[in-house]
Design a protein around this motif. Sequence first.
Motif, short mmCIF file in Angstrom:
data_model
loop_
_atom_site.label_atom_id
_atom_site.label_comp_id
_atom_site.label_asym_id
_atom_site.label_seq_id
_atom_site.Cartn_x
_atom_site.Cartn_y
_atom_site.Cartn_z
N MET A 114 16.27 36.48 -86.52
CA MET A 114 15.25 35.61 -85.95
C MET A 114 15.79 34.91 -84.72
O MET A 114 16.93 34.45 -84.70
CB MET A 114 14.81 34.57 -87.00
N ILE A 119 10.23 38.22 -100.77
CA ILE A 119 9.02 38.80 -100.19
C ILE A 119 8.11 39.41 -101.24
O ILE A 119 6.91 39.52 -101.06
CB ILE A 119 9.39 39.85 -99.13
N LYS A 173 6.35 46.39 -90.78
CA LYS A 173 6.12 45.49 -91.91
C LYS A 173 6.93 44.21 -91.72
O LYS A 173 8.09 44.24 -91.32
CB LYS A 173 6.54 46.17 -93.21
N ARG A 174 6.32 43.07 -92.00
CA ARG A 174 7.02 41.79 -91.84
C ARG A 174 8.02 41.62 -92.98
O ARG A 174 7.66 41.47 -94.14
CB ARG A 174 6.01 40.65 -91.81
N ARG A 221 10.63 31.54 -93.63
CA ARG A 221 10.92 30.89 -92.35
C ARG A 221 10.52 31.79 -91.18
O ARG A 221 9.99 31.32 -90.18
CB ARG A 221 12.39 30.53 -92.26
N ARG A 222 10.77 33.08 -91.31
CA ARG A 222 10.54 33.99 -90.20
C ARG A 222 9.06 34.28 -89.97
O ARG A 222 8.61 34.40 -88.82
CB ARG A 222 11.30 35.30 -90.46
N HIS A 223 8.28 34.39 -91.06
CA HIS A 223 6.87 34.77 -90.92
C HIS A 223 5.92 33.77 -91.57
O HIS A 223 4.73 34.05 -91.69
CB HIS A 223 6.64 36.15 -91.55
N ASN A 224 6.45 32.64 -92.02
CA ASN A 224 5.62 31.58 -92.60
C ASN A 224 4.88 32.05 -93.86
O ASN A 224 3.75 31.62 -94.13
CB ASN A 224 4.61 31.07 -91.56
N MET A 225 5.51 32.94 -94.64
CA MET A 225 4.90 33.37 -95.90
C MET A 225 5.13 32.29 -96.97
O MET A 225 6.03 31.46 -96.85
CB MET A 225 5.52 34.70 -96.36
N VAL A 242 11.49 35.70 -95.21
CA VAL A 242 10.10 35.79 -94.75
C VAL A 242 9.42 34.42 -94.71
O VAL A 242 8.45 34.24 -93.95
CB VAL A 242 9.30 36.74 -95.66
#
Length: 234
Positions: A169, A147, A163-164, A126-130, A124
């Motif tokens: 990716m 996550i 849900k993220r 890298r994929r969603h910038n969390m 998450v």
Amino acid sequence: MAKGMLGTKVGMTQIFAEDGTTIPVTVVQAGPCVVIDKATPERNEYSAVKVGFLSAEEKRLSKAEAGVFKKAGVPASKVVREFRLEAKEAEALKVGDQIKIDIFRKGQFVDVTGISKGKGFQGVMRRHNMKGAARDSASSHEHHRHIGAVGQRKTPGKVWKGKRLPGHMGVDQVTVQNLQVVEIDLENNVLLIRGALPGHKNGLVEIYPSAKNKADRPVVAAPEEVEEKKKGKK
């Protein structure tokens, strides 16, 4: 006149504006594309042209695919795409005609569609910038980039769709809008387009006139590029 063209992404380089500022550009080998077929309002209820790009060996095509090119009387193509047109514009094109990069102008704004680079399975961060699930501490072990909890308590007792989460990716169709055509090489069928385009080297891209109908503009250094140059001098 066709409202789109196919090309392959060669790579990135830079050119210099009149004031000496460097402009990052992507080199695209665009066209020529061959008209294979046309859709008409009478036959298909819409107007479009079907074009082919990149030559292909006929033995590598199925009989049905090869038959399409034989019927049109044009060489076989690896890539076939359809571009919507106004009926009057479609009438001006005939099967076998070539569409070249002279449909674009220097300073024109275009939209470019391509398939983004594949990144594999990513978390998450890298994929969603969390930012991650926990801070660094002595009691936190091997889950700094995880996550964290995603439960929804008793009601609804499930994780909502969409849900993220970690997952695959890249390899998505991406369109970058309002990129400026910096230079056109008619002799070599090459376009220089300002900025980065989606996809990897030799990847297929589709180039369209800007959907937002932005007016042509002189090729000059962008304000942010001028600021970077000033900071570098300091």
